[in-house]
Design a protein around this motif. Sequence first.
Motif, PDB file in Angstrom:
ATOM      1  N   SER A  73       0.800  -1.223   0.000  1.00 37.71           N
ATOM      2  CA  SER A  73       0.000   0.000   0.000  1.00 37.71           C
ATOM      3  C   SER A  73       0.831   1.270   0.000  1.00 37.71           C
ATOM      4  N   ASP A  74       2.152   1.144   0.078  1.00 36.47           N
ATOM      5  CA  ASP A  74       3.026   2.311   0.026  1.00 36.47           C
ATOM      6  C   ASP A  74       4.437   1.827  -0.294  1.00 36.47           C
ATOM      7  N   THR A  75       5.370   2.765  -0.370  1.00 37.00           N
ATOM      8  CA  THR A  75       6.752   2.401  -0.658  1.00 37.00           C
ATOM      9  C   THR A  75       7.320   1.518   0.447  1.00 37.00           C
ATOM     10  N   ILE A  76       8.287   0.676   0.095  1.00 36.46           N
ATOM     11  CA  ILE A  76       9.005  -0.125   1.083  1.00 36.46           C
ATOM     12  C   ILE A  76      10.345   0.563   1.322  1.00 36.46           C
ATOM     13  N   ALA A  77      10.543   1.058   2.529  1.00 35.33           N
ATOM     14  CA  ALA A  77      11.710   1.876   2.834  1.00 35.33           C
ATOM     15  C   ALA A  77      12.936   1.048   3.183  1.00 35.33           C
ATOM     16  N   CYS A  78      12.742  -0.130   3.793  1.00 36.22           N
ATOM     17  CA  CYS A  78      13.872  -0.938   4.244  1.00 36.22           C
ATOM     18  C   CYS A  78      13.390  -2.358   4.519  1.00 36.22           C
ATOM     19  N   CYS A  79      14.336  -3.285   4.649  1.00 43.56           N
ATOM     20  CA  CYS A  79      13.978  -4.690   4.851  1.00 43.56           C
ATOM     21  C   CYS A  79      15.172  -5.434   5.428  1.00 43.56           C
ATOM     22  N   ALA A  80      14.946  -6.668   5.905  1.00 41.50           N
ATOM     23  CA  ALA A  80      16.032  -7.479   6.453  1.00 41.50           C
ATOM     24  C   ALA A  80      15.553  -8.914   6.665  1.00 41.50           C
ATOM     25  N   PHE A  81      16.440  -9.892   6.396  1.00 41.99           N
ATOM     26  CA  PHE A  81      16.218 -11.288   6.748  1.00 41.99           C
ATOM     27  C   PHE A  81      16.744 -11.526   8.158  1.00 41.99           C
ATOM     28  N   ASN A  82      16.059 -12.402   8.921  1.00 41.30           N
ATOM     29  CA  ASN A  82      16.611 -12.786  10.208  1.00 41.30           C
ATOM     30  C   ASN A  82      17.796 -13.737  10.014  1.00 41.30           C
ATOM     31  N   ARG A  83      18.490 -14.083  11.093  1.00 44.15           N
ATOM     32  CA  ARG A  83      19.756 -14.822  10.975  1.00 44.15           C
ATOM     33  C   ARG A  83      19.577 -16.201  10.360  1.00 44.15           C
ATOM     34  N   GLN A  84      18.417 -16.838  10.559  1.00 45.34           N
ATOM     35  CA  GLN A  84      18.176 -18.151   9.956  1.00 45.34           C
ATOM     36  C   GLN A  84      17.657 -18.034   8.526  1.00 45.34           C
ATOM     37  N   GLY A  85      17.222 -16.838   8.144  1.00 46.03           N
ATOM     38  CA  GLY A  85      16.630 -16.647   6.827  1.00 46.03           C
ATOM     39  C   GLY A  85      15.195 -17.114   6.740  1.00 46.03           C
ATOM     40  N   SER A  86      14.550 -17.349   7.874  1.00 43.46           N
ATOM     41  CA  SER A  86      13.186 -17.871   7.889  1.00 43.46           C
ATOM     42  C   SER A  86      12.118 -16.777   7.929  1.00 43.46           C
ATOM     43  N   ILE A  87      12.528 -15.539   8.274  1.00 43.05           N
ATOM     44  CA  ILE A  87      11.588 -14.423   8.331  1.00 43.05           C
ATOM     45  C   ILE A  87      12.198 -13.222   7.601  1.00 43.05           C
ATOM     46  N   PHE A  88      11.390 -12.586   6.792  1.00 40.81           N
ATOM     47  CA  PHE A  88      11.805 -11.388   6.070  1.00 40.81           C
ATOM     48  C   PHE A  88      10.970 -10.221   6.577  1.00 40.81           C
ATOM     49  N   ALA A  89      11.619  -9.255   7.201  1.00 38.57           N
ATOM     50  CA  ALA A  89      10.931  -8.074   7.712  1.00 38.57           C
ATOM     51  C   ALA A  89      11.016  -6.955   6.693  1.00 38.57           C
ATOM     52  N   TYR A  90       9.901  -6.251   6.474  1.00 41.26           N
ATOM     53  CA  TYR A  90       9.920  -5.114   5.559  1.00 41.26           C
ATOM     54  C   TYR A  90       9.024  -4.009   6.105  1.00 41.26           C
ATOM     55  N   ALA A  91       9.459  -2.769   5.873  1.00 40.80           N
ATOM     56  CA  ALA A  91       8.753  -1.613   6.409  1.00 40.80           C
ATOM     57  C   ALA A  91       8.030  -0.872   5.294  1.00 40.80           C
ATOM     58  N   ILE A  92       6.719  -0.755   5.418  1.00 40.73           N
ATOM     59  CA  ILE A  92       5.909   0.019   4.481  1.00 40.73           C
ATOM     60  C   ILE A  92       5.817   1.429   5.037  1.00 40.73           C
ATOM     61  N   SER A  93       6.528   2.343   4.370  1.00 42.01           N
ATOM     62  CA  SER A  93       6.684   3.685   4.911  1.00 42.01           C
ATOM     63  C   SER A  93       7.090   4.620   3.777  1.00 42.01           C
ATOM     64  N   TYR A  94       6.456   5.754   3.667  1.00 42.55           N
ATOM     65  CA  TYR A  94       6.736   6.668   2.563  1.00 42.55           C
ATOM     66  C   TYR A  94       8.197   7.120   2.604  1.00 42.55           C
ATOM     67  N   ASP A  95       8.875   7.052   1.456  1.00 38.11           N
ATOM     68  CA  ASP A  95      10.294   7.403   1.384  1.00 38.11           C
ATOM     69  C   ASP A  95      10.547   8.770   0.757  1.00 38.11           C
ATOM     70  N   TRP A  96       9.503   9.520   0.491  1.00 38.70           N
ATOM     71  CA  TRP A  96       9.576  10.886  -0.060  1.00 38.70           C
ATOM     72  C   TRP A  96      10.097  10.920  -1.486  1.00 38.70           C
ATOM     73  N   SER A  97      10.117   9.772  -2.164  1.00 40.66           N
ATOM     74  CA  SER A  97      10.618   9.725  -3.540  1.00 40.66           C
ATOM     75  C   SER A  97       9.706  10.480  -4.500  1.00 40.66           C
ATOM     76  N   LYS A  98       8.444  10.685  -4.115  1.00 43.57           N
ATOM     77  CA  LYS A  98       7.510  11.439  -4.951  1.00 43.57           C
ATOM     78  C   LYS A  98       7.236  12.839  -4.395  1.00 43.57           C
ATOM     79  N   GLY A  99       8.031  13.240  -3.409  1.00 46.80           N
ATOM     80  CA  GLY A  99       7.926  14.591  -2.890  1.00 46.80           C
ATOM     81  C   GLY A  99       6.760  14.819  -1.946  1.00 46.80           C
ATOM     82  N   MET A 100       6.670  16.038  -1.458  1.00 45.19           N
ATOM     83  CA  MET A 100       5.648  16.407  -0.475  1.00 45.19           C
ATOM     84  C   MET A 100       4.248  16.333  -1.061  1.00 45.19           C
ATOM     85  N   ASN A 101       4.091  16.624  -2.349  1.00 48.44           N
ATOM     86  CA  ASN A 101       2.766  16.660  -2.955  1.00 48.44           C
ATOM     87  C   ASN A 101       2.075  15.300  -2.939  1.00 48.44           C
ATOM     88  N   ASN A 102       2.849  14.212  -2.866  1.00 46.28           N
ATOM     89  CA  ASN A 102       2.269  12.871  -2.847  1.00 46.28           C
ATOM     90  C   ASN A 102       2.265  12.244  -1.457  1.00 46.28           C
TER      91      ASN A 102
END
Length: 349
Positions: A296-325
Motif C-alpha cells: 500500500s506504500d513504498t518499502i523503505a527498508c527490509c532485512a532477513f533474520n539470521r536463519q533466513g526464515s523471516i523477512f521483515a519489511y517496512a511500508i513507509s513513505y520514502d519521499w521519492s515522490k515529494g511532499m505533494n504525494n
Amino acid sequence: VSACLERERMYGATSGAADDKDAPVNTPADLDGISSVRWSPTRSMLIATSWDRRVLAWDINGRQTRQRAMHNKHQGPVLCSTFSTDGSKVFSGSCDTLAKMWDLQSQNVSDIGKHSMPIRSIKLCSSHNLVATGSWDKTVKYWDCRQQQPSLSVDLKERVYGMDCLGNLLVVAMAGRLVNIYDLRKPAATWKSDQSSLKNQIRCVTCFPDKSGYAAGSVGGRVAINYVMQKDSKRNFMFKCHRIKAAHDANRADVYAVNAIEFHPRGTFATAGSDGQFVFWDKENRQRLKKFKRCSDTIACCAFNRQGSIFAYAISYDWSKGMNNYVNKANKIFLHPVDAKEVEPQPRR
C-alpha cells in the motif's frame, strides 16, 4: 484527494502487506517514517529506527510480537542502526550527527561518536571490534566504544549514501556514483575506487555473504552486481527492476528507486523499492525467483533474520515522490515467513 488517487494508481488498492501470510509488527500508531530495520544476530529480536527520533525493539515469537523497549535520546531523525556481535547492544546514527550505543539490558544510552553532518550509515566491524560510521560530511570514522575520539577518520571525495561491512571488506557508496572499497586490515588506505556502472545515484549497497563483492541499487530502478577482484570482473552485470508499465503505453514504464538490498543466508537476495514491492533474486543464475504483489506504500527498508526464515519489511513513505504525494497513513512493519522454495537458487534450464 488527487494525492490519494495518485497513490492508489501507483500502489494499487492493496490493504497493506505483500502476502496474506505476512504478520504485522505492533508498531506505535504515531510512528513516523521508518528508516531501518535490523535483526539480532543471536536471538529473535527486531529493531527499527524512525524519523521521529525513536529506536525501537521487539521480541518476535512466530506471528506474535511484543515491543520490548524504546528510546528517543537522539535529537534528530535516526537514519541507520546495527547490532553488536552478541546482540546485547544497538548502535544508531542520526541527523543530530551523533552515533549512540543502547545497552538493551541496562537501557543505558551513550554517545560513541560524532560527525559534523548527519550520519547516513553505521556498521559493525566485528573482526576488529570497531563501529564504522559514514556521514554526509565526507568521512568514514571508526570508533572504539571505550574511547571519546575516533580510532581512525578517513576523508572521502563525496557524501556517504550507503555503506556495508563484512569481515575485512568495507564498501562505501557516495554521491556522484563513487564507490570506495577498503580492506580493514589496512583501513586508512583505499584498496579500490571507481565510479559505478549505475547511471543514477546509488541508494544502497550490500556485501555478498562470501565477501567476494557487493550489490548496489540506484534511484533509477537498477541493481549492479560487482566482484571486487579483477579476475572476477567478467562476472559483473547489471539489471533493471522496480518498474511499473505505463497504463496507456506498453513501451514506457515508471521507474522507482531501489531502497534496500538484503542477502539471504543461501546467497540469494531481496530488493525492496519505491514501487511498494519486494522481489527475491538469484545472482548466480541471473534470474528472478519471486515477485510479490505491491504493498500500500513504498518499502523503505527490509532485512532477513539470521536463519533466513523471516523477512521483515517496512511500508513507509520514502519521499521519492515529494511532499505533494505525501498521505498521512500508518507506517508499518510486516514479517513474511520465508518458504525455502522462494529463496532456493534455481539453475537455468
